[in-house]
Write a protein that holds these residues in place. Structure first.
Motif, PDB file in Angstrom:
ATOM      1  N   VAL A   1       0.822  -1.212   0.000  1.00 24.98           N
ATOM      2  CA  VAL A   1       0.000   0.000   0.000  1.00 24.98           C
ATOM      3  C   VAL A   1       0.856   1.261   0.000  1.00 24.98           C
ATOM      4  CG1 VAL A   1      -1.725   1.304   1.288  1.00 24.98           C
ATOM      5  CG2 VAL A   1      -1.878  -1.186   1.170  1.00 24.98           C
ATOM      6  N   LYS A   2       1.814   1.327   0.924  1.00 23.62           N
ATOM      7  CA  LYS A   2       2.641   2.534   1.044  1.00 23.62           C
ATOM      8  C   LYS A   2       3.476   2.756  -0.200  1.00 23.62           C
ATOM      9  CE  LYS A   2       3.726   2.265   5.828  1.00 23.62           C
ATOM     10  NZ  LYS A   2       4.814   2.208   6.801  1.00 23.62           N
TER      11      LYS A   2
ATOM     12  N   ARG B   1       1.522   3.996  -3.118  1.00 24.83           N
ATOM     13  CA  ARG B   1       1.231   5.436  -2.978  1.00 24.83           C
ATOM     14  C   ARG B   1       2.392   6.254  -3.501  1.00 24.83           C
ATOM     15  NH1 ARG B   1      -1.783   8.154  -3.624  1.00 24.83           N
ATOM     16  NH2 ARG B   1      -3.171   6.414  -3.251  1.00 24.83           N
TER      17      ARG B   1
ATOM     18  N   GLU C   1       2.418   8.849  -6.693  1.00 24.95           N
ATOM     19  CA  GLU C   1       2.864  10.242  -6.588  1.00 24.95           C
ATOM     20  C   GLU C   1       3.953  10.520  -7.610  1.00 24.95           C
ATOM     21  OE1 GLU C   1       3.905  10.762  -2.495  1.00 24.95           O
ATOM     22  OE2 GLU C   1       1.803  10.651  -1.862  1.00 24.95           O
TER      23      GLU C   1
ATOM     24  N   GLN D   1       2.456  11.050 -11.019  1.00 26.16           N
ATOM     25  CA  GLN D   1       1.887  12.389 -11.175  1.00 26.16           C
ATOM     26  C   GLN D   1       2.976  13.442 -11.295  1.00 26.16           C
ATOM     27  OE1 GLN D   1      -0.630  11.746  -7.810  1.00 26.16           O
ATOM     28  NE2 GLN D   1      -2.477  11.993  -9.036  1.00 26.16           N
TER      29      GLN D   1
ATOM     30  N   HIS E   1      -6.373   2.716  -8.497  1.00 24.52           N
ATOM     31  CA  HIS E   1      -5.192   3.474  -8.936  1.00 24.52           C
ATOM     32  C   HIS E   1      -5.454   4.166 -10.264  1.00 24.52           C
ATOM     33  CE1 HIS E   1      -2.337   0.786  -6.348  1.00 24.52           C
ATOM     34  NE2 HIS E   1      -3.041   1.635  -5.645  1.00 24.52           N
TER      35      HIS E   1
ATOM     36  N   GLU F   1      -7.672   7.115  -9.841  1.00 24.96           N
ATOM     37  CA  GLU F   1      -7.059   8.213  -9.112  1.00 24.96           C
ATOM     38  C   GLU F   1      -6.160   9.074  -9.996  1.00 24.96           C
ATOM     39  OE1 GLU F   1      -4.804   7.087  -5.720  1.00 24.96           O
ATOM     40  OE2 GLU F   1      -3.820   9.032  -5.650  1.00 24.96           O
TER      41      GLU F   1
ATOM     42  N   ARG G   1     -12.475  14.132  -6.590  1.00 22.84           N
ATOM     43  CA  ARG G   1     -11.681  12.899  -6.599  1.00 22.84           C
ATOM     44  C   ARG G   1     -10.775  12.918  -5.397  1.00 22.84           C
ATOM     45  NH1 ARG G   1      -8.854  12.887 -12.077  1.00 22.84           N
ATOM     46  NH2 ARG G   1      -8.066  10.866 -11.480  1.00 22.84           N
ATOM     47  N   PRO G   2     -10.945  11.995  -4.522  1.00 24.13           N
ATOM     48  CA  PRO G   2     -10.111  11.993  -3.318  1.00 24.13           C
ATOM     49  C   PRO G   2      -8.666  11.653  -3.673  1.00 24.13           C
ATOM     50  CG  PRO G   2     -11.347   9.942  -3.474  1.00 24.13           C
ATOM     51  CD  PRO G   2     -11.804  10.791  -4.610  1.00 24.13           C
ATOM     52  N   LYS G   3      -7.770  12.176  -2.872  1.00 25.75           N
ATOM     53  CA  LYS G   3      -6.371  11.799  -3.079  1.00 25.75           C
ATOM     54  C   LYS G   3      -6.159  10.459  -2.404  1.00 25.75           C
ATOM     55  CE  LYS G   3      -1.702  13.504  -2.653  1.00 25.75           C
ATOM     56  NZ  LYS G   3      -1.247  12.790  -3.828  1.00 25.75           N
ATOM     57  N   GLY G   4      -5.963   9.467  -3.208  1.00 26.92           N
ATOM     58  CA  GLY G   4      -5.807   8.133  -2.652  1.00 26.92           C
ATOM     59  C   GLY G   4      -7.159   7.548  -2.358  1.00 26.92           C
ATOM     60  N   GLN G   5      -7.200   6.354  -1.834  1.00 25.41           N
ATOM     61  CA  GLN G   5      -8.461   5.714  -1.520  1.00 25.41           C
ATOM     62  C   GLN G   5      -8.777   5.885  -0.038  1.00 25.41           C
ATOM     63  OE1 GLN G   5      -6.438   3.942  -4.073  1.00 25.41           O
ATOM     64  NE2 GLN G   5      -7.842   5.283  -5.153  1.00 25.41           N
TER      65      GLN G   5
ATOM     66  N   PHE H   1      -9.379   3.755   2.223  1.00 23.64           N
ATOM     67  CA  PHE H   1      -8.642   2.884   3.155  1.00 23.64           C
ATOM     68  C   PHE H   1      -7.208   3.350   3.377  1.00 23.64           C
ATOM     69  CE2 PHE H   1      -7.925   0.938  -0.992  1.00 23.64           C
ATOM     70  CZ  PHE H   1      -6.568   0.710  -0.964  1.00 23.64           C
ATOM     71  N   GLU H   2      -6.776   4.287   2.549  1.00 27.59           N
ATOM     72  CA  GLU H   2      -5.406   4.771   2.707  1.00 27.59           C
ATOM     73  C   GLU H   2      -5.327   5.969   3.645  1.00 27.59           C
ATOM     74  OE1 GLU H   2      -2.751   4.687  -0.903  1.00 27.59           O
ATOM     75  OE2 GLU H   2      -4.702   4.455  -1.846  1.00 27.59           O
TER      76      GLU H   2
ATOM     77  N   LEU I   1      -3.029   6.045   6.453  1.00 25.79           N
ATOM     78  CA  LEU I   1      -1.582   6.028   6.174  1.00 25.79           C
ATOM     79  C   LEU I   1      -0.875   7.228   6.793  1.00 25.79           C
ATOM     80  CD1 LEU I   1      -0.991   4.941   2.472  1.00 25.79           C
ATOM     81  CD2 LEU I   1      -0.257   3.794   4.555  1.00 25.79           C
TER      82      LEU I   1
END
Lengths: 260, 360
Positions: A184-185, A188, A192, A195, A213, A216, B8-12, B14-15, B18
C-alpha cells in the motif's frame, strides 16, 4: 480535443496464426496526460502496448509520433525515438549499481584521450546526473547512488526504473503494471511519482488492473476489448463499476465515449 | 452518472490512515545488526575481499610453517611463474563465467593455437610474427565459433564448449600428428616463440616475462570490464540477460564478442606457454580448463554470473600456487595439495551463496 495527439495509432492489426490479437485497434495519447489502458485478460492490451513500444511489429495499421509516421523494428528503436517503456519486470540488473542501471546503453565517456581512445566511463558525471534525477523525483531516501539495485525495496526499484525512463528527454513513458507487486505505502509513492512525472509535461501510458489506482491518476481511460478500443472515458464521469462493465462486456458504452 | 463526479479523493479511503502510520520502513533488526551482518555486507560490496584475505593468510601461514625457503623472493616469483599459464586461462574463463556461462574449451583452444603457431613457424618456415598473428586470429575464431553456437543455436555454453573441447583437441592431435615440437627446434627456427619464458633478475628474484604478461592481461581486462560501457554490459548480461536486452543492450552481439576475446586471451596464453614449458606438446594442459575454473571460483567470481572481479581470478590462481608451493616445501604429500584445493572450492562457493543473501 483540440490538440493533436502526440502518439496516435490507427487500424492496428496483429494476428498470431488464427488468433487476432489486435483487430483494427486505434489509440490516442495527448500531450501532458496520463492515459490508462484497461482491459480484460486476452483483450489485446499487451499486444497494443508492444506494438507501440516496438516489441511486436503490427501486420497492418499505422502509428505516428508527433505527426510523423513511425515503424519500429525493435524496442531499441522505439527508445531512440523517445518512447520509454518501464516493463513489469523493470529490466534492471540487480547486481549493478543504481548509476550503472540508469545509464545502461547510453553511458557517458570521459572527455579527451581516456574517453575517446580508451573508452573510459565518466563515473563522476554519471553519478552526479543520477543523483540529480533521483532528487528531482523525490527519491533521495536512497543514500548511496552506488549501492546495488538488489539492496533496494520494491518501490525504490520502481522509482529507479521510472527515473531512468524520465531522465533522458523521453517524449512518452509507458508503465506496465507499476503497482502490481507493491504494498500500500509503496504503491502510494509510485502513484505520486507518476503524477510528478506528468507535471513535468511527459505524457504517460499506464497499464493497470488496479481500478482505484487508475481512477485516481488517469486523465482518460482507454478501455480495450476484443482486440480494439471500445471507448475512452473520463474517470470523473463514470464509476469503477461502469468501467469494469464496459471492459467485460456487461454494459454497452454510450455513443459519445466510443466516438472519442 | 456517479457519486464520484464531485471530487476525486487523493488516494483511496482505506489509505486515509496512512497519514498516521509508522513512517519507518522495516526498522526492526537494525538494532541487532551483528558482526556477521557487517561482514556479509562488506563482502557483498566487494566480493574480492575473500580471496585477498585467503591469499594473505595462506602466505603468512606457509611462511611460518615452511620458513625462509617459502618466503624467499626466488620462491615467490617461482609461484608467479608456475601459475602464469593457468592464470591467463582463468582470465579468459572469468570473462565467460561473468556472463553466467562456462568455457570448457579454454585449454583446448590454447594448446591448438600453440600447435598452430609452432608448426607454422618451425615446420613451415612462416616468419614467427605471422605465425603468432595467425594463432591470435585462430583463437578469436575459435571463440567466435563458441559464441555463435551459444547465441544462434541457443545451446547452453556448457554443452557448446564440451563439444568444442573435443573438437579442438582432435584437431590439435591431427595437426600435430600427436608429436611434440622439440625445444631445440624452436630455438633454431623461431626463438621468439619462447620470449615469455625469458626472465630478468631482480635481486635473487627471477621474474619471467610470462609472469608480467599475466598481470598486464589481468589489469587490461579489469579496465575493460570496470571502466568501459562494454564491460558494464558484460556484467548486466551475466546478471539478467532478459533485463539487459530490454534495457537496450545488444546481448547476443556482446556475448559473441566476449567469447572472441576469451579465445584471443587463450591464444596469448598459447604463446606464453611455449616459453613456460620450453616445447610444444599436444598433450599439455589437458586439465587446464578445470584448473582455470578452480581459480575463478576460488577468486570469488560467481558461477551464476554478473558478480565478482576479474582480479579475483588472479588471486584465485595465486592461492592455488601458494598452497602447492607451501605444502611441497613443508614436505606434505602431493595428494594433500589436491585435497586442500578441493575444500577451497567448496568453501569459496559457499561464501558466494551466503553473500548473495544480503539485504539492504
Amino acid at each position: 480535443m483540440t490538440q493533436e495527439p502526440i502518439l496516435k495509432a490507427r487500424g492496428l492489426v496483429k494476428r498470431y496464426g488464427k488468433v487476432t490479437a489486435l483487430d483494427q485497434a486505434d489509440f490516442d495519447l495527448y500531450p501532458g496526460e496520463i492515459l490508462a489502458v484497461i482491459g480484460d485478460n486476452g483483450a489485446g492490451k499487451s499486444s497494443l502496448i508492444k506494438a507501440i513500444s516496438g516489441a511486436v511489429i503490427p501486420d497492418e495499421g499505422e502509428i505516428t509520433l508527433e505527426g510523423k509516421r513511425i515503424q519500429f523494428q525493435s524496442p531499441l528503436e522505439a527508445r531512440d525515438a523517445g518512447i520509454e517503456t518501464v516493463y513489469q519486470t523493470l529490466a534492471l540488473s540487480p547486481a549493478l549499481s543504481i548509476t550503472d542501471n540508469m545509464f545502461v546503453g547510453r553511458e557517458l565517456r570521459k572527455p579527451g584521450f581516456m574517453g575517446k581512445y580508451l573508452r573510459m566511463l565518466d563515473h563522476k558525471a554519471m553519478e552526479a546526473f543520477a543523483r540529480e534525477k533521483l532528487n528531482d523525483l523525490g527519491l533521495m531516501t536512497i543514500q548511496n547512488i552506488n549501492q546495488a539495485v538488489e539492496t533496494l525495496s520494491g518501490g525504490q526499484r520502481q522509482g529507479v526504473a521510472v527515473a531512468r525512463a524520465a531522465a533522458f528527454g523521453s517524449k512518452v513513458i509507458i508503465l506496465d503494471e507499476p503497482t502490481a507487486a507493491l504494498g500500500v505505502k509503496e504503491s502510494r509513492k509510485v502513484l505520486e511519482l507518476i503524477q510528478d512525472v506528468r507535471s513535468r509535461g511527459i505524457p504517460i501510458v499506464l497499464i493497470s488492473h488496479n481500478m482505484p489506482h487508475v481512477f485516481e491518476v488517469a486523465d482518460r481511460i482507454h478501455v480495450h476489448r476484443l482486440g480494439s478500443r471500445l471507448c475512452t472515458i473520463r474517470p470523473g464521469e463514470y464509476t469503477m463499476s461502469d468501467a469494469v462493465a464496459f471492459m467485460t462486456g456487461a454494459a454497452e458504452p454510450p455513443a459519445e465515449a466510443t466516438a472519442a | 452518472m456517479s457519486e464520484e463526479t464531485v471530487s476525486r479523493p487523493k488516494g483511496q479511503d482505506f489509505e486515509a490512515s496512512l497519514e498516521r502510520s509508522d513512517k519507518r520502513v522495516a526498522s526492526f533488526e537494525h538494532n541487532h545488526r551483528g558482526v556477521m551482518d557487517h561482514i556479509q555486507k562488506a563482502l557483498h560490496g566487494n566480493p574480492t575481499l575473500v580471496p585477498v584475505i585467503v591469499l594473505v593468510l595462506s602466505v603468512v601461514i606457509f611462511g611460518v610453517i615452511a620458513g625462509g625457503k617459502f618466503f624467499s623472493a626466488f620462491n615467490l616469483t617461482l609461484i608467479m611463474q608456475q601459475v602464469s599459464i593457468i592464470g591467463l586461462l582463468a582470465a579468459a574463463q572469468s570473462l565467460i563465467i561473468l556472463t553466467a556461462g562456462i568455457d570448457l574449451s579454454v585449454a583446448a583452444i590454447m594448446v591448438l593455437m600453440s600447435v598452430i603457431m609452432g608448426n607454422l613457424a618451425v615446420s613451415y618456415g612462416v616468419p614467427t610474427f605471422f605465425a603468432l598473428l595467425i594463432g591470435f586470429a585462430g583463437g578469436g575464431a575459435a571463440g567466435f565459433l563458441n559464441g555463435l553456437m551459444v547465441t544462434r543455436l541457443k545451446l547452453p555454453p556448457f554443452i557448446v564448449t564440451l563439444g568444442t573441447w573435443n573438437i579442438f583437441y582432435a584437431l590439435n592431435l591431427w595437426l600435430s600428428g600427436a608429436q611434440s615440437i622439440r625445444s631445440q627446434d624452436i630455438d633454431a627456427n623461431a626463438a621468439a616463440l619462447k620470449f615469455f619464458g625469458e626472465a630478468f633478475k631482480l635481486g635473487s628474484a627471477r621474474v619471467t616475462y610470462g609472469s608480467l604478461l599475466m598481470i598486464v592481461v589481468f589489469f587490461a581486462l579489469w579496465f575493460l570490464l570496470n571502466k568501459t560501457a562494454w564491460g558494464r554490459h558484460v556484467y548486466a548480461i551475466g546478471d539478467d540477460k532478459e533485463a539487459a536486452e530490454l534495457a537496450g543492450i545488444r546481448t547476443d552481439r556482446t556475448l559473441v564478442q566476449v567469447y572472441m576475446l576469451a579465445g584471443l586471451v587463450c591464444a596469448i596464453a598459447a604463446w606464453s606457454s611455449v616459453g613456460r614449458i620450453g616445447s610444444i606438446s599436444p598433450q599439455a594442459f589437458y586439465e587446464g580448463n578445470l584448473q582455470s575454473i578452480t581459480a575463478v571460483v576460488i577468486g570469488g567470481i560467481s558461477l551464476f554470473g554478473g558478480r565478482g572481479s576479474i582480479l579475483g581470478a588472479l588471486f584465485g590462481a595465486l592461492i592455488v600456487g601458494v598452497f602447492q608451493s607451501g605444502l611441497k616445501l613443508a614436505g606434505v604429500d602431493v595428494l594433500w595439495q589436491v585435497f586442500a584445493v578441493g575444500w577451497l572450492i567448496i568453501l569459496a562457493v559457499s561464501i558466494d551463496q551466503w553473500i548473495r543473501k544480503v539485504s539492504a
